[in-house]
Design a protein around this motif. Structure first.
Motif, PDB file in Angstrom:
ATOM      1  N   UNK A 168       0.823  -1.201   0.000  1.00  0.00           N
ATOM      2  CA  UNK A 168       0.000   0.000   0.000  1.00  0.00           C
ATOM      3  C   UNK A 168       0.865   1.262   0.000  1.00  0.00           C
ATOM      4  N   UNK A 169       1.881   1.288   0.865  1.00  0.00           N
ATOM      5  CA  UNK A 169       2.729   2.482   0.962  1.00  0.00           C
ATOM      6  C   UNK A 169       3.950   2.410   0.044  1.00  0.00           C
ATOM      7  N   UNK A 170       4.206   1.226  -0.537  1.00  0.00           N
ATOM      8  CA  UNK A 170       5.308   0.993  -1.471  1.00  0.00           C
ATOM      9  C   UNK A 170       6.686   1.218  -0.832  1.00  0.00           C
ATOM     10  N   UNK A 171       6.814   0.806   0.446  1.00  0.00           N
ATOM     11  CA  UNK A 171       8.128   0.861   1.092  1.00  0.00           C
ATOM     12  C   UNK A 171       8.240  -0.229   2.150  1.00  0.00           C
ATOM     13  N   UNK A 172       9.468  -0.445   2.654  1.00  0.00           N
ATOM     14  CA  UNK A 172       9.684  -1.446   3.699  1.00  0.00           C
ATOM     15  C   UNK A 172       9.396  -0.822   5.050  1.00  0.00           C
ATOM     16  N   UNK A 173       8.743  -1.632   5.903  1.00  0.00           N
ATOM     17  CA  UNK A 173       8.393  -1.172   7.240  1.00  0.00           C
ATOM     18  C   UNK A 173       8.712  -2.253   8.254  1.00  0.00           C
ATOM     19  N   UNK A 174       8.933  -1.857   9.485  1.00  0.00           N
ATOM     20  CA  UNK A 174       9.164  -2.825  10.556  1.00  0.00           C
ATOM     21  C   UNK A 174       7.889  -3.627  10.738  1.00  0.00           C
ATOM     22  N   UNK A 175       8.049  -4.951  10.801  1.00  0.00           N
ATOM     23  CA  UNK A 175       6.905  -5.846  10.959  1.00  0.00           C
ATOM     24  C   UNK A 175       6.416  -5.815  12.395  1.00  0.00           C
ATOM     25  N   UNK A 176       5.134  -5.478  12.567  1.00  0.00           N
ATOM     26  CA  UNK A 176       4.498  -5.481  13.889  1.00  0.00           C
ATOM     27  C   UNK A 176       3.228  -6.316  13.767  1.00  0.00           C
ATOM     28  N   UNK A 177       3.189  -7.509  14.397  1.00  0.00           N
ATOM     29  CA  UNK A 177       1.994  -8.355  14.298  1.00  0.00           C
ATOM     30  C   UNK A 177       0.809  -7.721  15.019  1.00  0.00           C
ATOM     31  N   UNK A 178      -0.402  -8.046  14.537  1.00  0.00           N
ATOM     32  CA  UNK A 178      -1.611  -7.531  15.169  1.00  0.00           C
ATOM     33  C   UNK A 178      -1.745  -8.030  16.599  1.00  0.00           C
ATOM     34  N   UNK A 179      -1.375  -9.304  16.816  1.00  0.00           N
ATOM     35  CA  UNK A 179      -1.365  -9.896  18.146  1.00  0.00           C
ATOM     36  C   UNK A 179       0.096 -10.174  18.472  1.00  0.00           C
ATOM     37  N   UNK A 180       0.590  -9.625  19.551  1.00  0.00           N
ATOM     38  CA  UNK A 180       2.004  -9.753  19.899  1.00  0.00           C
ATOM     39  C   UNK A 180       2.455 -11.212  19.897  1.00  0.00           C
ATOM     40  N   UNK A 181       3.525 -11.494  19.156  1.00  0.00           N
ATOM     41  CA  UNK A 181       4.103 -12.834  19.121  1.00  0.00           C
ATOM     42  C   UNK A 181       3.375 -13.830  18.244  1.00  0.00           C
ATOM     43  N   UNK A 182       2.309 -13.402  17.547  1.00  0.00           N
ATOM     44  CA  UNK A 182       1.535 -14.330  16.724  1.00  0.00           C
ATOM     45  C   UNK A 182       1.287 -13.721  15.345  1.00  0.00           C
ATOM     46  N   UNK A 183       1.457 -14.554  14.310  1.00  0.00           N
ATOM     47  CA  UNK A 183       1.216 -14.096  12.941  1.00  0.00           C
ATOM     48  C   UNK A 183       0.395 -15.129  12.192  1.00  0.00           C
ATOM     49  N   UNK A 184      -0.070 -14.760  11.022  1.00  0.00           N
ATOM     50  CA  UNK A 184      -0.877 -15.654  10.207  1.00  0.00           C
ATOM     51  C   UNK A 184      -0.141 -16.092   8.939  1.00  0.00           C
ATOM     52  N   UNK A 185       1.177 -15.974   8.892  1.00  0.00           N
ATOM     53  CA  UNK A 185       1.964 -16.371   7.734  1.00  0.00           C
ATOM     54  C   UNK A 185       2.952 -17.458   8.143  1.00  0.00           C
ATOM     55  N   UNK A 186       2.904 -18.600   7.419  1.00  0.00           N
ATOM     56  CA  UNK A 186       3.616 -19.806   7.831  1.00  0.00           C
ATOM     57  C   UNK A 186       5.132 -19.660   7.895  1.00  0.00           C
ATOM     58  N   UNK A 187       5.749 -18.961   6.967  1.00  0.00           N
ATOM     59  CA  UNK A 187       7.204 -18.904   6.935  1.00  0.00           C
ATOM     60  C   UNK A 187       7.795 -18.179   8.127  1.00  0.00           C
ATOM     61  N   UNK A 188       6.989 -17.477   8.878  1.00  0.00           N
ATOM     62  CA  UNK A 188       7.489 -16.752  10.045  1.00  0.00           C
ATOM     63  C   UNK A 188       7.710 -17.641  11.262  1.00  0.00           C
ATOM     64  N   UNK A 189       7.326 -18.930  11.169  1.00  0.00           N
ATOM     65  CA  UNK A 189       7.574 -19.852  12.286  1.00  0.00           C
ATOM     66  C   UNK A 189       9.063 -19.910  12.629  1.00  0.00           C
TER      67      UNK A 189
END
Length: 189
Positions: free
Chosen positions: A10-31
């Motif tokens: 959306x913003x067309x740049x890199x940003x620090x990843x901050x999960x919606x729920x601390x310590x939990x994400x919905x993308x498999x490769x982040x395990x």
């Protein structure tokens, strides 16, 4: 875990990843980075192509989709791809889809066309295409499929199709728009 930077389309740049729920994400490769991940993969178990193929093969929709789902699982296993934690099937969520389409219609983003189909009104959503980096005026209708004269705008797309006389009973649902079949839920850009 907080040094991960990802590209924001959306913003067309890199940003620090901050999960919606601390310590939990919905993308498999982040395990591998230590996040607890819920991997969900939907199964589209009803659409025009599935209905057509089942009719051509003389088999039920359920038999066809079960066969293809098994083949997908076998291929994924052969490639070493992990099975999803959740594997919802579209037909298990028809009431929720109908409610969502009704909400879209109530808010002016969907309408029932003269042919009975319920379409998404692309130009009613000003941000349509923003994540992909395009605007509705730059799109060309009919590039992938034939344009439908029943639509208010050639760019509009089907969310829910009316039932056709030759379609099996297990592909039909009653809705406020009449007997419908062949769900076409899309993410609005």
């Amino acid at each position: 875990m907080n040094s991960l930077r990802i590209y924001n389309t959306l913003t067309r740049d890199k940003q620090i990843f901050i999960p919606l729920v601390a310590g939990e994400v919905q993308m498999r490769w982040l395990r591998t980075l230590g996040y607890r991940v819920t991997y969900a993969q939907n199964i589209t178990d009803i659409d025009d192509k599935i209905i057509r193929r089942a009719l051509e093969n003389g088999e039920t929709i359920a038999a066809l989709t079960a066969r293809f789902t098994r083949a997908m699982h076998e291929d994924a296993a052969a490639l070493g791809v992990e099975r999803p934690d959740l594997e919802p099937r579209a037909t298990e969520f028809v009431p929720q889809m109908l409610a969502l389409i009704e909400t879209l219609e109530k808010n002016g983003y969907a309408y029932q066309a003269a042919d009975g189909d319920v379409n998404y009104a692309v130009r009613k959503f000003a941000a349509y295409g923003q994540l992909a980096g395009f605007v509705a005026d730059d799109l060309r209708a009919g590039e992938r499929v034939a344009a439908n004269a029943a639509k208010q705008d050639p760019l509009d797309f089907v969310l829910w199709k009316r039932a056709k006389p030759d379609e099996p009973a297990d592909t039909r649902w009653d809705s406020k728009w009449g007997t419908t079949s062949t769900l076409k839920m899309h993410a609005a850009g």
